[in-house]
Design a protein around this motif. Structure first.
Motif, short mmCIF file in Angstrom:
data_model
loop_
_atom_site.label_atom_id
_atom_site.label_comp_id
_atom_site.label_asym_id
_atom_site.label_seq_id
_atom_site.Cartn_x
_atom_site.Cartn_y
_atom_site.Cartn_z
N PRO A 84 0.82 -1.22 0.00
CA PRO A 84 0.00 0.00 0.00
C PRO A 84 0.85 1.27 0.00
N ASP A 85 1.27 1.66 -1.19
CA ASP A 85 2.13 2.82 -1.37
C ASP A 85 1.43 3.80 -2.31
N CYS A 86 1.47 5.09 -2.02
CA CYS A 86 0.76 6.06 -2.84
C CYS A 86 1.35 6.17 -4.24
N GLY A 87 2.52 5.58 -4.46
CA GLY A 87 3.10 5.54 -5.80
C GLY A 87 2.43 4.54 -6.71
N THR A 88 1.58 3.68 -6.19
CA THR A 88 0.79 2.66 -6.89
C THR A 88 1.53 2.07 -8.09
N SER A 89 1.07 2.35 -9.31
CA SER A 89 1.62 1.72 -10.51
C SER A 89 3.13 1.87 -10.60
N PHE A 90 3.63 3.03 -10.26
CA PHE A 90 5.08 3.26 -10.28
C PHE A 90 5.80 2.32 -9.32
N ALA A 91 5.39 2.34 -8.05
CA ALA A 91 6.08 1.54 -7.04
C ALA A 91 5.93 0.05 -7.32
N TRP A 92 4.74 -0.38 -7.72
CA TRP A 92 4.50 -1.80 -7.94
C TRP A 92 5.27 -2.32 -9.14
N THR A 338 1.71 10.49 -7.05
CA THR A 338 2.69 9.73 -7.82
C THR A 338 4.01 10.49 -7.89
N ALA A 339 3.93 11.80 -8.14
CA ALA A 339 5.15 12.62 -8.16
C ALA A 339 5.82 12.62 -6.79
N LEU A 340 5.01 12.67 -5.73
CA LEU A 340 5.54 12.61 -4.37
C LEU A 340 6.32 11.31 -4.16
N ALA A 341 5.72 10.18 -4.54
CA ALA A 341 6.37 8.89 -4.34
C ALA A 341 7.64 8.79 -5.19
N MET A 342 7.57 9.20 -6.45
CA MET A 342 8.74 9.12 -7.31
C MET A 342 9.87 10.00 -6.76
N SER A 343 9.50 11.13 -6.21
CA SER A 343 10.51 12.01 -5.62
C SER A 343 11.08 11.42 -4.33
N ALA A 344 10.21 10.82 -3.50
CA ALA A 344 10.66 10.22 -2.25
C ALA A 344 11.64 9.07 -2.50
N LEU A 348 12.51 11.21 -9.18
CA LEU A 348 12.35 12.58 -9.62
C LEU A 348 13.12 13.47 -8.64
N PRO A 349 13.35 14.73 -8.99
CA PRO A 349 14.04 15.62 -8.05
C PRO A 349 13.37 15.60 -6.68
N THR A 350 14.16 15.56 -5.63
CA THR A 350 13.64 15.37 -4.28
C THR A 350 12.81 16.55 -3.77
N THR A 351 12.82 17.66 -4.50
CA THR A 351 12.02 18.81 -4.07
C THR A 351 10.53 18.50 -4.03
N PHE A 352 10.06 17.55 -4.88
CA PHE A 352 8.65 17.22 -4.91
C PHE A 352 8.24 16.29 -3.77
N ALA A 353 9.18 15.87 -2.94
CA ALA A 353 8.86 14.98 -1.83
C ALA A 353 8.36 15.75 -0.61
N ALA A 354 8.34 17.08 -0.70
CA ALA A 354 7.92 17.89 0.45
C ALA A 354 6.42 17.75 0.71
#
Length: 509
Positions: A84-92, A338-344, A348-354
């Motif tokens: 259960p990760d908010c990155g869904t398709s990306f993380a899986w 998805t951008a949050l998860a990819m950044s985390a 993606l650049p870590t700035t979007f993980a905020a």
């Protein structure tokens, strides 16, 4: 895995992102899923184009498009139970296939969301001026939508408003969506009843026939795949239920149940509206006929007064306006998370993980999505008069792309468990695998068909269909962005942040 998606020993590389916990239940998740699909907006934009491809079999095409969506929904549910990760398709897909395929899958989701956001904002603007024109009785007010400067500025205002609501938190989103989704479903139910009860009074009306629900009666395979591509678009968005898994109560099971529930509500609504509209207006190419090319991109605008009268007909304008506006707001959820998860995970650049310390939302990712959406819509509106129709068609490519990868990710990730039980084989293997194969077929056939300029609006770039250019161009852009990020931030692509893995056999479902 604990509520809030805290990582376990088996998936210690998964990260909690700092989002709100236990903020959305089953009903709230279902409402958000339905809202993102935007039934009133999706129907007014696709009833006409689908009739032009499938004729009387339009309800059957909607049913055919539902099948792969349902099969993929099982994949989402099973993967969400495990991860259960908010990155869904990306993380899986990273877990199943590694960082490169996972990154491209995430990019497909991001681009599909951006294109949908731009279309939603444009439709909201169009119906705002239709509504204001009806209320004021002034055609001049309605025609303000034809002024490009006013249209673009109003669209950007809608985007800014939706961004502000999304920025403020998931609880405000859930409350607002409950009201807006309820409104549009009630108005659509009213439209269905009135269209059926008065169908014999309209020129071109048809008697109901069960044969309409047979998709295999479509004249050509090209028309079939074009219709299915459109119907895939109108179901897109139910997976938003899964992107709020870290914010849901019972993060492993509630989002999956909400997704299945929302997609069932949607298909029932679509089939009833499709049959009712066809009974009332027929599929003629003139007047209120659903096959009229002059009204194909906005069928409800043509049917509102004939079906519901001058008074209640305004409600249909309101339903589409609120549908587009509501979906505009909830569609920020998957793209931002998805951008949050990819950044985390440093994809993606870590700035979007905020995450906003007060509202617990992916603040920077939400604002960035708004900026990209506004820029994309402005550019496409200035370049092409047919942007709405061609981007709708191109969405089928991107949606089939990332949904298909997710379906296959489920099969591959759980491959060692498939022989443990018939249930595992069916739910983790056969159903997702079949859904993935169907979407792959739609993707490949659509690639072939969209190469021709005659596909979609008929516009082209250097002799190549603009639908192909938009869809494939955005995916190729993703490949170039991935290479750039890989060069400057290689940890993710070396598998050091989010690891490819296979679940152990000893785990119980």
């Amino acid at each position: 895995m604990e509520q809030g998606a805290a990582p376990t020993e088996d998936h210690e590389d998964l990260k909690a992102k700092g989002l709100s916990r236990d903020a959305v239940g089953l009903l709230g998740g279902t409402v958000i899923g339905i809202s993102t699909v935007a039934p009133a907006y999706s129907l007014t934009a696709t009833l006409g184009p689908t009739v032009s491809e499938a004729g009387l079999r339009m309800p059957g095409i909607f049913l055919a498009g539902f099948v792969p969506m349902l099969l993929v929904a099982f994949a989402y549910r099973e993967l969400n139970k495990e991860l259960p990760d908010c990155g869904t398709s990306f993380a899986w897909s990273v877990k199943a296939f590694g960082p490169v395929i996972g990154w491209m899958c995430g990019w497909g989701l991001l681009m599909a969301s951006i294109v949908v956001l731009s279309n939603l904002a444009g439709v909201a603007t169009e119906f705002l001026y239709l509504f204001l024109g009806e209320v004021t009785g002034s055609p001049d007010v309605t025609e303000l939508n034809d002024n490009k400067a006013i249209h673009i500025l109003t669209t950007l205002a809608f985007i800014a408003t939706a961004t502000w609501i999304s920025y403020r938190g998931i609880t405000l989103t859930e409350w607002l969506q409950s009201v807006l989704v309820g409104l549009q479903l009630v108005v659509l139910a009213l439209f269905i009843g009135m269209a059926i009860s008065t169908s014999g009074e309209a020129e071109g009306s048809l008697n109901f026939s069960w044969s309409w629900f047979d998709p295999f009666g479509v004249e050509s395979f090209t028309a079939f795949t074009a219709g299915v591509t459109l119907s895939i678009f109108i179901y897109w968005g139910w997976d938003t239920c899964l992107t709020i898994n870290e914010e849901s109560t019972g993060s492993e099971r509630t989002p999956g149940r909400a997704a299945l529930l929302s997609i069932v509500v949607i298909v029932c609504t679509y089939l009833l509206v499709a049959a009712a509209a066809q009974m009332y207006a027929g599929i003629g190419t003139t007047g209120i006929g659903l096959g009229n090319p002059e009204t194909a991109d906005n069928v409800f605008a043509a049917l509102a007064h004939p079906v519901m009268g001058s008074g209640p007909g305004v409600l249909l304008f309101v339903a589409v306006l609120t549908s587009a506006a509501a979906s505009l707001q909830t569609t920020f959820i998957p793209v931002a998370r998805t951008a949050l998860a990819m950044s985390a995970y440093k994809a993606l650049p870590t700035t979007f993980a905020a995450v906003h310390p007060r509202f617990k939302t992916p603040a920077r990712a939400t604002v960035a999505a708004a900026v990209v959406t506004g820029s994309f819509y402005t550019l496409m509106t200035l370049v092409s008069e047919d942007v709405l129709l061609d981007t709708v068609f191109s969405l089928g490519l991107m949606i089939s792309f990332y949904y298909g990868i997710t379906a296959f990710a489920c099969v591959w990730y759980f491959r060692r468990r498939l022989r443990r039980s018939p249930g595992n084989l069916l739910l983790k293997g056969l159903l997702p695998g079949l859904g993935g194969l169907m979407l792959t077929g739609v993707f490949l056939r659509t690639l072939r068909d969209t190469w021709e300029p005659s596909y979609g609006s008929g516009s082209s770039v250097a002799g190549i269909g603009s639908v192909f250019v938009i869809g494939v161009g955005l995916l190729l852009l993703g490949a170039m962005v991935m290479l750039l990020i890989r060069r400057h931030n290689p940890e993710f692509f070396r598998g050091e942040v989010l690891h490819r893995s296979t679940p152990p056999l000893i785990m119980e479902d």
